[in-house]
Write a protein that holds these residues in place. Sequence first.
Motif, PDB file in Angstrom:
ATOM      1  N   THR A  34    -105.195  33.972-121.621  1.00  0.00           N
ATOM      2  CA  THR A  34    -104.256  33.133-120.883  1.00  0.00           C
ATOM      3  C   THR A  34    -103.057  33.975-120.460  1.00  0.00           C
ATOM      4  OG1 THR A  34    -104.904  31.180-122.119  1.00  0.00           O
ATOM      5  CG2 THR A  34    -102.737  31.113-121.077  1.00  0.00           C
ATOM      6  N   ARG A  54    -101.660  34.195-107.046  1.00  0.00           N
ATOM      7  CA  ARG A  54    -103.084  34.468-106.830  1.00  0.00           C
ATOM      8  C   ARG A  54    -103.571  35.508-107.830  1.00  0.00           C
ATOM      9  NH1 ARG A  54    -101.371  34.283-101.524  1.00  0.00           N
ATOM     10  NH2 ARG A  54    -102.192  32.483-100.390  1.00  0.00           N
ATOM     11  N   VAL A  55    -104.747  35.261-108.381  1.00  0.00           N
ATOM     12  CA  VAL A  55    -105.379  36.252-109.254  1.00  0.00           C
ATOM     13  C   VAL A  55    -106.172  37.197-108.357  1.00  0.00           C
ATOM     14  CG1 VAL A  55    -106.937  36.641-111.193  1.00  0.00           C
ATOM     15  CG2 VAL A  55    -105.543  34.559-111.105  1.00  0.00           C
ATOM     16  N   SER A  58    -110.253  37.327-107.441  1.00  0.00           N
ATOM     17  CA  SER A  58    -110.913  36.048-107.692  1.00  0.00           C
ATOM     18  C   SER A  58    -110.308  35.010-106.752  1.00  0.00           C
ATOM     19  CB  SER A  58    -110.734  35.607-109.148  1.00  0.00           C
ATOM     20  OG  SER A  58    -109.526  34.897-109.306  1.00  0.00           O
ATOM     21  N   SER A  59    -110.853  33.808-106.802  1.00  0.00           N
ATOM     22  CA  SER A  59    -110.320  32.759-105.936  1.00  0.00           C
ATOM     23  C   SER A  59    -109.288  31.909-106.671  1.00  0.00           C
ATOM     24  CB  SER A  59    -111.475  31.872-105.447  1.00  0.00           C
ATOM     25  OG  SER A  59    -112.169  31.350-106.566  1.00  0.00           O
ATOM     26  N   ARG A  60    -108.958  32.294-107.904  1.00  0.00           N
ATOM     27  CA  ARG A  60    -108.013  31.506-108.691  1.00  0.00           C
ATOM     28  C   ARG A  60    -106.619  31.583-108.082  1.00  0.00           C
ATOM     29  NH1 ARG A  60    -109.055  30.878-114.303  1.00  0.00           N
ATOM     30  NH2 ARG A  60    -107.070  29.780-114.404  1.00  0.00           N
ATOM     31  N   THR A  61    -106.008  30.426-107.885  1.00  0.00           N
ATOM     32  CA  THR A  61    -104.609  30.379-107.457  1.00  0.00           C
ATOM     33  C   THR A  61    -103.915  29.260-108.215  1.00  0.00           C
ATOM     34  OG1 THR A  61    -104.979  28.809-105.674  1.00  0.00           O
ATOM     35  CG2 THR A  61    -105.105  31.135-105.094  1.00  0.00           C
ATOM     36  N   THR A  62    -102.622  29.342-108.293  1.00  0.00           N
ATOM     37  CA  THR A  62    -101.823  28.252-108.829  1.00  0.00           C
ATOM     38  C   THR A  62    -100.447  28.342-108.184  1.00  0.00           C
ATOM     39  OG1 THR A  62    -101.085  27.144-110.859  1.00  0.00           O
ATOM     40  CG2 THR A  62    -100.984  29.536-110.846  1.00  0.00           C
ATOM     41  N   LEU A  72    -102.212  30.281-116.405  1.00  0.00           N
ATOM     42  CA  LEU A  72    -103.608  30.493-116.004  1.00  0.00           C
ATOM     43  C   LEU A  72    -104.428  30.705-117.261  1.00  0.00           C
ATOM     44  CD1 LEU A  72    -102.818  32.966-113.112  1.00  0.00           C
ATOM     45  CD2 LEU A  72    -104.040  30.807-112.781  1.00  0.00           C
ATOM     46  N   LEU A  75    -109.102  33.311-118.260  1.00  0.00           N
ATOM     47  CA  LEU A  75    -109.244  34.511-117.433  1.00  0.00           C
ATOM     48  C   LEU A  75    -110.211  35.487-118.096  1.00  0.00           C
ATOM     49  CD1 LEU A  75    -105.459  34.925-116.698  1.00  0.00           C
ATOM     50  CD2 LEU A  75    -107.201  34.360-114.994  1.00  0.00           C
ATOM     51  N   SER A  98    -105.266  40.071-120.307  1.00  0.00           N
ATOM     52  CA  SER A  98    -105.929  38.872-120.804  1.00  0.00           C
ATOM     53  C   SER A  98    -106.550  39.267-122.142  1.00  0.00           C
ATOM     54  CB  SER A  98    -106.998  38.417-119.809  1.00  0.00           C
ATOM     55  OG  SER A  98    -107.778  37.399-120.368  1.00  0.00           O
TER      56      SER A  98
END
Lengths: 622, 368
Positions: A34, A54-55, A58-62, A72, A75, A98
């Motif tokens: 995390t 944005r990570v 990858s497509s991870r965003t917040t 996040l 991970l 991570s």
Amino acid sequence: MRNRLWLVALIGLIGACNGGDNSGGNTAPSAPNTVVGLVTDIGSGARLSGVTVRVVGSSRTTTTDVRGEFELRGLPAGLVKLDFEKAGYAPGHGIAESADSAQTVLVALKKDGTEQSYNPTQARTLFQRTEAGPYAVIFQPNSLETTDTSLRVVVTPLDPTKEDAALPGDLVAGGASPTPLAPVTFAEFSILDSQNRRINLKPGSSAIVELPIPPELRSQYKIGDKIHCYAYNPQTGRWEDFVEGTVERSSVDGTTPVLRASIRHFSWYGGAPTVQEQECVDVTVIGPGNKPLEGAVVTARPGLRAVTNRLGQASITIQKGVPVNFVATKTYTDTFVDSRGNLIPKPGAKVIDIGKVYEDDLIGLDGQNYSRRPGPCPAESSQSVRAAATNPLPIPVAPAPEGFFEASALLLPGGAVFVLLEKGIPNADGDLEDAEPASGAQITLSDSLGNTVTLGELAPGTYIASNFNIVAGRRYSLSIDADGNGSIDGSGSAFALGNVSWSNLADGGSYSAASLTATWNDSAASQPGYSALYQVIFQRQGGSGVSDSAFYLGSELSFAPRAQTDPPTPLAPGTYTVMLNAFSGAFDGGNLDITDNITGIGMQGKIFSFQAINPITINLTP
Amino acid sequence: MRKALLLGWVLLTACSGVPAVSPHYVLVSQAGSSTVAVVDPVQGKTLQHITVGGLPHRMVVSPEGDRVYVVLVGSQAVAEVDVLTLSVRRTFLTAPVPERRPDGTVIQAHLEQDAFSQTSCFACHNPGGARPFIVGERPVGIAFSSDFARLFVSHIRQGRLSEIDLDSGQVVRAVNLPPSGSANEAADVARVNARLVVALRPRQPSTEASAVRWLDEHTWQILAEAPTGSDPAFVLPLGEGALVSNFESNTLSLHAPGASPKSFTVTPGPLGMLAVGKGKILSLNYYSNAVSLVDLDSGQVQNFRLELANKVFVNPTHAALSPDGRRVYIVSSGTEGHLVVFDLERKQVTQAIPIDGLSFDAVVVRRQ
């Protein structure tokens, strides 16, 4: 399951009964794989909401919440690279591991520079002027990877002597024997097309950039010197493309010493030689109740990064001979802090403990009293079994304050210190709106001899040190725990003005207007690092204000008064009131600009000293 | 039991990524830490750091393989490393210690501390010692004389070429080379038979022209000169000619006296080069995190990114060939350093060994 919930509730009750003793520090949960973070504005320290995170890869965003925080989970293990984007700010980047427990990323974004239009079919030099000098980028024609002819170029300067927290990633030459890099000068270069997409150089093409050497570092770097330059690669989370730049005169103004280098990729770019003289310093990270915290991440700049052991201690390699900034973080997931400072289990909540110690503010101590040894620290494996350090540098941590604090601190030479502390919400200009006095702060003042006093709260938000005399010409440092939770939220330092007095003018004296040069003394003028501004006003009694008034503002100790005529002429004969004021600390430049010299996460402010000399009356003869 | 042991040994060897070839170490110059790393490619780790001096860069191995000479860019010296003991045997200054600064003022500390008797500026200008750390004429290029009794060293500052007698360790000749246009930095020197090849470049960054100059090895008389690409970085002797990597213009140019240079385009940032077979060159392309395999006869260029398991190894600088000629040890010199093993048959990275960030050159030596 029911039993487990009951147990959680019981733990919460026990925690609540601790009377503010945050003893759960090491046992509160910290979810694996995390990354949590806090994004602030480097200029004001304000938390920034609505920042896209944005990570990389990858497509991870917040998005950061109203408190500027994000989280996040889940991970993949290893190095996590993050990009941060908010309109009006230069792109930000951060890295974290991570790992077995949650790690923290503190990111400070810098407001971006002025947009300039550019047609990439042409050769062009674009620059952004700053007090340090022009930051420039020199384009060759058709070197950009676009056919769009309506581009916008944004150069965002960054002075690492003041804004190193906005530099992305770790400034470290890593590998088998990590070595810190010493930041010199940096900037971010963004080229945007008419669709607002970022444009870069064609593969194999290059541009030339010029970055001013900050005034504080000009004595170290001479014309012709070589400095190692790097570009930040958001894909790898590392500083790369190491090439040598040369210190030369700016091609824009012909005078400013700049670092001139070739660049192959527009991103963050700058110069940072490897640190040759290193020391190993011991630190201890402590939570509320002076309890040592295991697993806290401590970052030093210029320096490396380390994690505290079971004694809450870590040894960190730093650059020798320069003030180092230490930042410690510790994160708990599924936890919140109650009003008494206790960590209480709560699914989905999080606590980010932060502590900062800037050696520059440890005046009188200069960090030398703390355990340190020549050379880099031994490898991590041997650190884990080392004996407890006898005198480590303490770094208190606690949650960063909610809201935003602003401090104004006045050092009265020969008198007291006053601090006004307000809490509110910063507007777009960084000024507080709906500001209210901030009570309950813990504020300490130290002088250059190591004397320290805690200020008392005279009235809500007004703090004063009784029985503590501010000595003229001495340097003072202020540390503010704005929300009184044990962690320093902001700090800054300034000289109390010396004793300022007229040297060659006396009340009732008579002087020749044509030959008069007014001079004054400042008992602190010869002190290293002392810098004061003096304001002198000559005004004829009953005068018109053009031929019979003169003004000076600067750091010299003399002034030849001349009328506000073109060309300037001697003042008209008559009886004059002459005023002399002196300023130090937050005051800067020829326009008496006031700049923040108290900085921290969630707070900003000014510490300054002011002295008004009694006005005198003199007679000017032709 | 013996069979099991044998099988275990076979498996271990197969898994190590390195076949049973003559035992050897790879020495890597680590500019950021003033050291040369001794890397064991079988164990996949650095065994030892040898402190040599400021900014170690280029290295050459003596014909007998018992000495390695390391150019100390920041200490105006060359370190002689003994391969048997893996220690510094001697250091040689590549230019005299100056009495005065460029503005004519006397350098008092040099007089008081008898700096003129030192054999490397690192003796005084080291971490914790005199400031600044990086001093001198910035030697960078290095080549042996035909009889291997002397070293030629090129200097960036002043465009100087010097000659060091290996017996005495003294500079026996030094000349500031006349510039070619604005190209006044001697970026590298190589020897091709009885001729020296010097790459001259203007102070970087620059878009001005660079040049390759041929000199008589003994008289240093200019024999020929030809323009080359922007920012020539390295000269590789090849038969009667010399191959030059042009860092800014992304080309390798093959120079020979009396002939027009022949150019090969590679991916951005060619720096080091390595002969990997007859007429075949591996170019280390710094800015593109890639290598190019160049067939000088056919002109064919194959490019390969340096990556393994989705990890990219950035900024390759120089490389060395394994004794069996099947693998190349490549220095990835980003702030996170690696010695990357590139298999020439499979044309891919097979192993990455952590080394210091900002490393530069690699040579292979016999394991004694």
